[in-house]
Design an enzyme around this catalytic site. Structure first.
Site, PDB file in Angstrom:
ATOM      1  N   GLU A   1       3.640  21.000 123.725  1.00 22.91           N
ATOM      2  CA  GLU A   1       4.772  20.065 123.809  1.00 22.91           C
ATOM      3  C   GLU A   1       6.006  20.645 123.104  1.00 22.91           C
ATOM      4  O   GLU A   1       6.573  20.035 122.183  1.00 22.91           O
ATOM      5  CB  GLU A   1       4.387  18.685 123.246  1.00 22.91           C
ATOM      6  CG  GLU A   1       3.325  18.010 124.083  1.00 22.91           C
ATOM      7  CD  GLU A   1       3.108  16.515 123.820  1.00 22.91           C
ATOM      8  OE1 GLU A   1       3.656  15.982 122.848  1.00 22.91           O
ATOM      9  OE2 GLU A   1       2.395  15.882 124.631  1.00 22.91           O
TER      10      GLU A   1
ATOM     11  N   GLU B   1      -3.404  17.168 128.752  1.00 21.62           N
ATOM     12  CA  GLU B   1      -3.515  15.892 128.035  1.00 21.62           C
ATOM     13  C   GLU B   1      -3.281  14.776 129.035  1.00 21.62           C
ATOM     14  O   GLU B   1      -2.228  14.740 129.697  1.00 21.62           O
ATOM     15  CB  GLU B   1      -2.495  15.790 126.890  1.00 21.62           C
ATOM     16  CG  GLU B   1      -2.876  16.632 125.691  1.00 21.62           C
ATOM     17  CD  GLU B   1      -1.917  16.479 124.511  1.00 21.62           C
ATOM     18  OE1 GLU B   1      -1.372  15.378 124.309  1.00 21.62           O
ATOM     19  OE2 GLU B   1      -1.724  17.486 123.810  1.00 21.62           O
TER      20      GLU B   1
END
Ligand code: AHR
Length: 515
Positions: free
Chosen positions: A196, A319
């Site tokens: 991220e 994810e």
């Protein structure tokens, strides 16, 4: 309620010209046109240093009274092994970008204690490090996905970690690995550079990240047979810009681009919705939210197709899963939530989407394996319960490594509520590695059974046999008081005059072999 009997009932009505057949949803499987192989890694898991996901939930240490092997709980490992976990991602998540691997090797009592700044500010003992993680994947018979630290790390740190894990030379780092107990190189299936990077991984732009990635990847050297697949950390949610930039700029230096998408009932991060006791409105909003995964995959794949039409790169959804408000009285930084029949339905809907895009989606990791977000297992001291999501994963095992088969649904009504709607039946078919034809069906409607007429052109179907997961309540779940409240039950139906109509109970997941 006996759903097998219900299935038989519908067949009797069909045989006697009953009303079910005319209204039935049509499902046709084109077994003669095999599609992409469903990579087993689509069923991957995620274990971050977060809450009790690793410490307590899985790792208790070798001296614990809780029966363990090399510090890993036997009960939890046994249950995870039974659901054939193919791959585990570690050590994060956001945690990965503040993790320094050298803190986690050597004698455990000498390892530095750090603060887990991302998750609750608790002490991180570093008791679980590289060797302990590989003990876990060995015990599970799974592959390893290691996430490198780009945020606060460096090319040198990641390069040395890859050398430590994979080198079969006589270098100082390879010998340090040997001294720490592992003679042979570890097998690292995937290695990600950062996580991220648009957020907790460093608040970067895709261009800045691409520059850093190119630099770091250049120095990640591993012997050919131990070279991990390299992953570029991509975007999330509606943002396709990361996939666009990364697939263009990193094409020659990566094996795939990651993507994250979480299912949030209310769509709002401040009040996400409860894991249990939710209204039907949030059953519906959870399903509409999770089904957006399909659109995200289509848009990201289209962006990749422009730069990689040969589909060399994978789209790795590393994810995904439900994210609810934390349970009352728990540490907000631990992301602990109950898990219900709704989560099993969410999991199955996502599996069906991943199968349909198996040509591009070759690996995913549900967040997370134990005690965190949409987990497989919930523990409390020496006790554990399996969640409905665990059962959905376990029921879908025949799809690991199977070859997807195209199917069409006709006459499939919408389940609607207050102006929102989703298709009532979601389905997926594949030819298993054992040669059998497998079919998965999800009924999204919490109040209505659905009759589905199955047709495989060129094949006379005699029966379907497998299991169903359902319950009376939308939020049915297992607890320490009632650990078996929801679990799969046998499910079967026979054809009549070469025609097979099955009844899929309301709010259910069904996986069968078609014979
Ligand atoms: O899974 C929990 C967190 O969600 C991960 O650490 C992070 O990558 C994401 O934002």
């Amino acid at each position: 309620m006996n759903y097998i009997k219900q299935g038989v009932l519908s067949l009797c009505l069909l045989a006697s010209g009953g009303a079910f057949a005319a209204d039935a949803i049509g499902l046709t499987i084109d077994a003669a046109k095999p599609g992409a192989v469903i990579n087993k890694d689509i069923y991957g898991q995620f274990a971050e240093h977060l809450g009790t996901g690793i410490y307590e939930g899985m790792w208790v240490g070798p001296k614990s009274k809780i029966p363990n092997t090399k510090g890993w709980r036997n009960d939890v490992v046994g249950a995870l092994k039974a659901m054939h976990v193919p791959l585990v991602r570690w050590p994060g998540g956001c945690f990965a970008d503040e993790y320094h691997w050298k803190d986690g090797i050597g004698p455990r009592e000498k390892r530095p204690v750090k603060v887990n700044t991302n998750w609750g500010g608790v002490a991180e003992s570093n008791a679980v490090g590289t060797h302990e993680f590989f003990d876990l994947v060995d015990l599970l018979g799974a592959d390893a996905y290691v996430n490198g630290n780009l945020g606060t790390g460096s090319a040198q740190e990641m390069s040395e970690w890859v050398e430590y894990m994979t080198s079969d030379s006589q270098s100082t780092l390879a010998n340090l690995r040997r001294k720490n107990g592992h003679e042979k190189p570890f097998k690292v299936a995937y290695f990600a550079i950062g996580n991220e990077a648009w957020g907790c991984g460093g608040n970067m732009s895709p261009d800045h990240y691409s520059d850093l990635y190119r630099n770091v990847e250049t120095f990640l050297r591993a012997p050919q047979q131990y070279r991990p697949k390299m992953i570029a950390s991509g975007g999330n949610d509606n943002d396709v810009s990361w996939t666009e930039v990364l697939s263009k700029r990193l094409k020659s230096q990566t094996d795939g681009i990651s993507f994250h998408y979480y299912t949030i009932p209310t769509g709002k991060w401040d009040v996400k919705g409860a894991a249990t006791g939710f209204p039907e409105k949030e059953w519906m909003s959870t399903l509409t939210s999770t089904l957006r995964m399909e659109d995200h995959i289509v848009r990201n794949s289209a962006a990749m197709d422009k730069n990689d039409p040969e589909k060399k790169l994978g789209l790795f959804v590393d994810e995904w899963g439900t994210w609810y408000d934390v349970e009352k009285g728990t540490n907000a930084g631990f992301l602990f939530q109950q898990n219900t029949l709704r989560d099993a339905v969410v999991a199955a809907l996502n599996f069906n989407i991943f199968h349909a895009h198996a040509d591009r989606v070759r690996m995913t990791n549900i967040a997370q394996m134990v005690n965190v977000l949409q987990s497989m297992i919930i523990t409390d001291k020496d006790k554990m319960v399996l969640t409905p999501t665990y059962h959905a994963f376990e029921m879908y095992v025949p799809f690991q490594g199977a070859t997807s088969l195209p199917l069409t649904l006709s006459n499939n009504p919408q389940y609607t509520l207050d102006g929102a709607s989703v298709p009532e039946i979601s389905a997926s078919a594949a030819r298993g590695t054992d040669g059998k034809l497998y079919l998965a069906l999800v009924n999204t409607n919490p109040g209505q059974d659905a009759d589905v007429a199955i047709n495989v052109p060129g094949q006379t179907i005699k029966s379907v046999k497998g299991r169903v997961l359902t319950a009376a309540a939308m939020d049915a779940h297992n607890s320490f008081q009632a650990p078996q409240a929801i679990k799969p039950a046998p499910y079967s139906a026979n054809a009549v005059d070469g025609k097979l109509t099955v009844k899929i109970p309301a709010k259910a997941v069904v996986v069968v072999a078609v014979e």
